[in-house]
Design a protein around this motif. Structure first.
Motif, PDB file in Angstrom:
ATOM      1  N   THR A 148     -32.398  73.865 -50.276  1.00 44.75           N
ATOM      2  CA  THR A 148     -32.415  72.428 -50.546  1.00 44.75           C
ATOM      3  C   THR A 148     -31.913  71.722 -49.297  1.00 44.75           C
ATOM      4  O   THR A 148     -30.954  72.181 -48.657  1.00 44.75           O
ATOM      5  CB  THR A 148     -31.529  72.060 -51.751  1.00 44.75           C
ATOM      6  N   CYS A 149     -32.580  70.643 -48.949  1.00 45.22           N
ATOM      7  CA  CYS A 149     -32.277  69.947 -47.701  1.00 45.22           C
ATOM      8  C   CYS A 149     -32.238  68.442 -47.933  1.00 45.22           C
ATOM      9  O   CYS A 149     -32.765  67.918 -48.918  1.00 45.22           O
ATOM     10  CB  CYS A 149     -33.329  70.261 -46.635  1.00 45.22           C
ATOM     11  N   GLU A 150     -31.589  67.785 -47.002  1.00 47.51           N
ATOM     12  CA  GLU A 150     -31.554  66.328 -46.979  1.00 47.51           C
ATOM     13  C   GLU A 150     -31.878  65.846 -45.575  1.00 47.51           C
ATOM     14  O   GLU A 150     -31.640  66.555 -44.587  1.00 47.51           O
ATOM     15  CB  GLU A 150     -30.177  65.789 -47.383  1.00 47.51           C
ATOM     16  N   SER A 151     -32.411  64.632 -45.493  1.00 43.30           N
ATOM     17  CA  SER A 151     -32.670  64.000 -44.195  1.00 43.30           C
ATOM     18  C   SER A 151     -32.742  62.491 -44.413  1.00 43.30           C
ATOM     19  O   SER A 151     -32.668  62.015 -45.547  1.00 43.30           O
ATOM     20  CB  SER A 151     -33.985  64.504 -43.582  1.00 43.30           C
ATOM     21  N   ASN A 152     -32.860  61.797 -43.327  1.00 39.43           N
ATOM     22  CA  ASN A 152     -33.076  60.359 -43.404  1.00 39.43           C
ATOM     23  C   ASN A 152     -34.547  60.065 -43.125  1.00 39.43           C
ATOM     24  O   ASN A 152     -35.072  60.473 -42.083  1.00 39.43           O
ATOM     25  CB  ASN A 152     -32.210  59.610 -42.382  1.00 39.43           C
ATOM     26  N   LEU A 153     -35.190  59.380 -44.058  1.00 35.66           N
ATOM     27  CA  LEU A 153     -36.575  58.963 -43.857  1.00 35.66           C
ATOM     28  C   LEU A 153     -36.553  57.551 -43.261  1.00 35.66           C
ATOM     29  O   LEU A 153     -36.078  56.613 -43.899  1.00 35.66           O
ATOM     30  CB  LEU A 153     -37.332  58.972 -45.177  1.00 35.66           C
ATOM     31  N   VAL A 154     -37.023  57.441 -42.032  1.00 37.04           N
ATOM     32  CA  VAL A 154     -37.015  56.158 -41.319  1.00 37.04           C
ATOM     33  C   VAL A 154     -38.454  55.676 -41.166  1.00 37.04           C
ATOM     34  O   VAL A 154     -39.291  56.399 -40.614  1.00 37.04           O
ATOM     35  CB  VAL A 154     -36.347  56.287 -39.932  1.00 37.04           C
ATOM     36  N   VAL A 155     -38.737  54.498 -41.654  1.00 36.67           N
ATOM     37  CA  VAL A 155     -40.085  53.926 -41.605  1.00 36.67           C
ATOM     38  C   VAL A 155     -40.067  52.694 -40.718  1.00 36.67           C
ATOM     39  O   VAL A 155     -39.203  51.821 -40.860  1.00 36.67           O
ATOM     40  CB  VAL A 155     -40.578  53.549 -43.018  1.00 36.67           C
ATOM     41  N   THR A 156     -41.005  52.619 -39.796  1.00 37.00           N
ATOM     42  CA  THR A 156     -41.104  51.487 -38.867  1.00 37.00           C
ATOM     43  C   THR A 156     -42.522  50.927 -38.904  1.00 37.00           C
ATOM     44  O   THR A 156     -43.492  51.681 -39.007  1.00 37.00           O
ATOM     45  CB  THR A 156     -40.776  51.925 -37.426  1.00 37.00           C
ATOM     46  N   VAL A 157     -42.615  49.604 -38.851  1.00 39.29           N
ATOM     47  CA  VAL A 157     -43.919  48.937 -38.842  1.00 39.29           C
ATOM     48  C   VAL A 157     -44.061  48.170 -37.534  1.00 39.29           C
ATOM     49  O   VAL A 157     -43.198  47.353 -37.189  1.00 39.29           O
ATOM     50  CB  VAL A 157     -44.067  47.978 -40.037  1.00 39.29           C
ATOM     51  N   LYS A 158     -45.119  48.442 -36.814  1.00 38.84           N
ATOM     52  CA  LYS A 158     -45.382  47.711 -35.581  1.00 38.84           C
ATOM     53  C   LYS A 158     -45.627  46.242 -35.907  1.00 38.84           C
ATOM     54  O   LYS A 158     -46.388  45.912 -36.801  1.00 38.84           O
ATOM     55  CB  LYS A 158     -46.597  48.292 -34.870  1.00 38.84           C
ATOM     56  N   GLY A 159     -44.975  45.368 -35.144  1.00 39.72           N
ATOM     57  CA  GLY A 159     -45.138  43.933 -35.372  1.00 39.72           C
ATOM     58  C   GLY A 159     -44.065  43.340 -36.250  1.00 39.72           C
ATOM     59  O   GLY A 159     -44.015  42.125 -36.425  1.00 39.72           O
ATOM     60  N   ILE A 160     -43.213  44.167 -36.843  1.00 39.50           N
ATOM     61  CA  ILE A 160     -42.108  43.686 -37.674  1.00 39.50           C
ATOM     62  C   ILE A 160     -40.818  44.211 -37.068  1.00 39.50           C
ATOM     63  O   ILE A 160     -40.654  45.412 -36.875  1.00 39.50           O
ATOM     64  CB  ILE A 160     -42.237  44.161 -39.128  1.00 39.50           C
ATOM     65  N   ASN A 161     -39.906  43.341 -36.789  1.00 39.23           N
ATOM     66  CA  ASN A 161     -38.677  43.722 -36.102  1.00 39.23           C
ATOM     67  C   ASN A 161     -37.637  44.251 -37.096  1.00 39.23           C
ATOM     68  O   ASN A 161     -36.564  43.678 -37.258  1.00 39.23           O
ATOM     69  CB  ASN A 161     -38.121  42.529 -35.325  1.00 39.23           C
ATOM     70  N   ARG A 162     -37.984  45.329 -37.796  1.00 37.56           N
ATOM     71  CA  ARG A 162     -37.036  45.962 -38.695  1.00 37.56           C
ATOM     72  C   ARG A 162     -37.597  47.313 -39.120  1.00 37.56           C
ATOM     73  O   ARG A 162     -38.755  47.637 -38.855  1.00 37.56           O
ATOM     74  CB  ARG A 162     -36.766  45.113 -39.924  1.00 37.56           C
ATOM     75  N   ASN A 163     -36.754  48.108 -39.779  1.00 34.68           N
ATOM     76  CA  ASN A 163     -37.226  49.372 -40.326  1.00 34.68           C
ATOM     77  C   ASN A 163     -36.539  49.617 -41.663  1.00 34.68           C
ATOM     78  O   ASN A 163     -35.621  48.899 -42.050  1.00 34.68           O
ATOM     79  CB  ASN A 163     -36.994  50.528 -39.356  1.00 34.68           C
ATOM     80  N   TRP A 164     -37.018  50.613 -42.366  1.00 33.40           N
ATOM     81  CA  TRP A 164     -36.473  50.975 -43.666  1.00 33.40           C
ATOM     82  C   TRP A 164     -35.978  52.406 -43.593  1.00 33.40           C
ATOM     83  O   TRP A 164     -36.694  53.303 -43.105  1.00 33.40           O
ATOM     84  CB  TRP A 164     -37.553  50.858 -44.742  1.00 33.40           C
ATOM     85  N   THR A 165     -34.762  52.671 -44.086  1.00 34.86           N
ATOM     86  CA  THR A 165     -34.170  54.007 -44.041  1.00 34.86           C
ATOM     87  C   THR A 165     -33.690  54.394 -45.439  1.00 34.86           C
ATOM     88  O   THR A 165     -33.134  53.555 -46.169  1.00 34.86           O
ATOM     89  CB  THR A 165     -32.988  54.053 -43.060  1.00 34.86           C
ATOM     90  N   HIS A 166     -33.921  55.653 -45.798  1.00 38.93           N
ATOM     91  CA  HIS A 166     -33.531  56.099 -47.129  1.00 38.93           C
ATOM     92  C   HIS A 166     -33.233  57.593 -47.070  1.00 38.93           C
ATOM     93  O   HIS A 166     -33.870  58.345 -46.312  1.00 38.93           O
ATOM     94  CB  HIS A 166     -34.670  55.839 -48.125  1.00 38.93           C
ATOM     95  N   ASP A 167     -32.268  58.035 -47.878  1.00 35.80           N
ATOM     96  CA  ASP A 167     -31.987  59.471 -47.981  1.00 35.80           C
ATOM     97  C   ASP A 167     -33.171  60.172 -48.648  1.00 35.80           C
ATOM     98  O   ASP A 167     -33.717  59.682 -49.653  1.00 35.80           O
ATOM     99  CB  ASP A 167     -30.719  59.710 -48.803  1.00 35.80           C
ATOM    100  N   PHE A 168     -33.547  61.308 -48.103  1.00 37.04           N
ATOM    101  CA  PHE A 168     -34.702  62.044 -48.623  1.00 37.04           C
ATOM    102  C   PHE A 168     -34.265  63.476 -48.902  1.00 37.04           C
ATOM    103  O   PHE A 168     -33.786  64.184 -48.009  1.00 37.04           O
ATOM    104  CB  PHE A 168     -35.842  62.023 -47.586  1.00 37.04           C
ATOM    105  N   GLU A 169     -34.425  63.914 -50.146  1.00 40.58           N
ATOM    106  CA  GLU A 169     -34.038  65.257 -50.557  1.00 40.58           C
ATOM    107  C   GLU A 169     -35.293  66.065 -50.883  1.00 40.58           C
ATOM    108  O   GLU A 169     -36.251  65.543 -51.457  1.00 40.58           O
ATOM    109  CB  GLU A 169     -33.130  65.203 -51.787  1.00 40.58           C
ATOM    110  N   TYR A 170     -35.280  67.340 -50.541  1.00 43.31           N
ATOM    111  CA  TYR A 170     -36.444  68.180 -50.802  1.00 43.31           C
ATOM    112  C   TYR A 170     -36.017  69.646 -50.872  1.00 43.31           C
ATOM    113  O   TYR A 170     -34.903  70.014 -50.500  1.00 43.31           O
ATOM    114  CB  TYR A 170     -37.514  67.977 -49.729  1.00 43.31           C
ATOM    115  N   GLU A 171     -36.946  70.444 -51.353  1.00 48.75           N
ATOM    116  CA  GLU A 171     -36.698  71.881 -51.494  1.00 48.75           C
ATOM    117  C   GLU A 171     -37.764  72.638 -50.715  1.00 48.75           C
ATOM    118  O   GLU A 171     -38.956  72.298 -50.777  1.00 48.75           O
ATOM    119  CB  GLU A 171     -36.742  72.277 -52.966  1.00 48.75           C
ATOM    120  N   VAL A 172     -37.343  73.637 -49.991  1.00 48.68           N
ATOM    121  CA  VAL A 172     -38.251  74.439 -49.163  1.00 48.68           C
ATOM    122  C   VAL A 172     -38.241  75.882 -49.662  1.00 48.68           C
ATOM    123  O   VAL A 172     -37.179  76.462 -49.897  1.00 48.68           O
ATOM    124  CB  VAL A 172     -37.819  74.399 -47.681  1.00 48.68           C
ATOM    125  N   SER A 173     -39.430  76.435 -49.818  1.00 50.92           N
ATOM    126  CA  SER A 173     -39.522  77.844 -50.235  1.00 50.92           C
ATOM    127  C   SER A 173     -40.675  78.492 -49.484  1.00 50.92           C
ATOM    128  O   SER A 173     -41.682  77.845 -49.176  1.00 50.92           O
ATOM    129  CB  SER A 173     -39.753  77.952 -51.746  1.00 50.92           C
TER     130      SER A 173
END
Length: 220
Positions: A43-68
């Motif tokens: 099980t892992c966690e990371s930060n999902l960072v989303v950026t849109v060209k032309g908009i001076n901001r981004n969105w960040t959220h904790d992202f959890e997932y499982e790898v097998s």
């Protein structure tokens, strides 16, 4: 995002292409939070960072997932996650949709507002409340407006000088123009009062010469 909208296939494809071209995402601060040795899963966690060209901001959220691990010719691992963890992508897509709507509106109405601004200034409206409304509209759209020229400013001063109340049309009217307008208003008031006085005097004189004042309308 686009699949949940009531769009034609053509519009869906165009919108999807626009989002794909201008919305980017990345996973940062990847970390392992647990391991199941019997199943050989992580099980892992990371930060999902989303950026849109032309908009001076981004969105960040904790992202959890499982790898097998998997036995597959095309992949060594399988990743499982809750779709709700992709919320930042939805926020980014919504932000991009708003931006696309703004750009489309600017493309249609931006030139029209700029043309109106030019016409207002050519007619002596530089510094007027009408010009101010057009400038605010352009500012809200993120469109840079050209500054008024000295010729436009001179036209505005000449137009101010012809108005009875320039302060009702223009912002920041020069003091000398305001004083001249007030003087004209006072002179007009005094002239109107003089004419009334003359009319009253003439009426009284006519009444004094009337043979029958009781029935003369000049005396009523």
């Amino acid at each position: 995002m686009t699949q949940e909208m009531s769009l034609s296939p053509e519009t869906h494809a165009l919108l999807g292409s626009a989002i794909a071209a201008r919305l980017t995402y990345d996973f940062t601060s990847i970390r392992t939070t647990g391991r199941n040795e019997s199943l050989d899963t992580y099980t892992c966690e990371s930060n999902l960072v989303v950026t849109v060209k032309g908009i001076n901001r981004n969105w960040t959220h904790d992202f959890e997932y499982e790898v097998s691990p998997v036995e597959d010719a095309n992949a060594n691992y399988e990743v499982r996650y809750d779709r709700s963890g992709l919320g930042p992508l939805a926020f980014g897509a919504l932000g991009l949709l708003n931006q696309l709507n703004l750009e489309a509106d600017n493309e249609v109405n931006g030139p029209r507002i700029l043309q109106s601004l030019q016409e207002v200034r050519d007619q002596g409206g530089a510094g007027s409340y009408r010009e101010g409304a057009l400038l605010e509209s352009l500012k809200a759209r993120g469109i840079e407006a050209p500054a008024a020229t000295q010729a436009h400013q001179q036209l505005a001063l000449e137009a101010m000088g012809q108005l009875e109340d320039p302060g009702s049309v223009y912002r920041n009217v020069p003091q000398d123009i305001l004083q001249a307008a007030q003087a004209r208003q006072q002179a007009a008031f005094e002239e109107q009062q003089r004419l009334k006085d003359e009319e009253e005097q003439a009426r009284r004189e006519a009444c004094a010469q009337s043979p029958d004042p009781a029935f003369d309308r000049n005396c009523m």
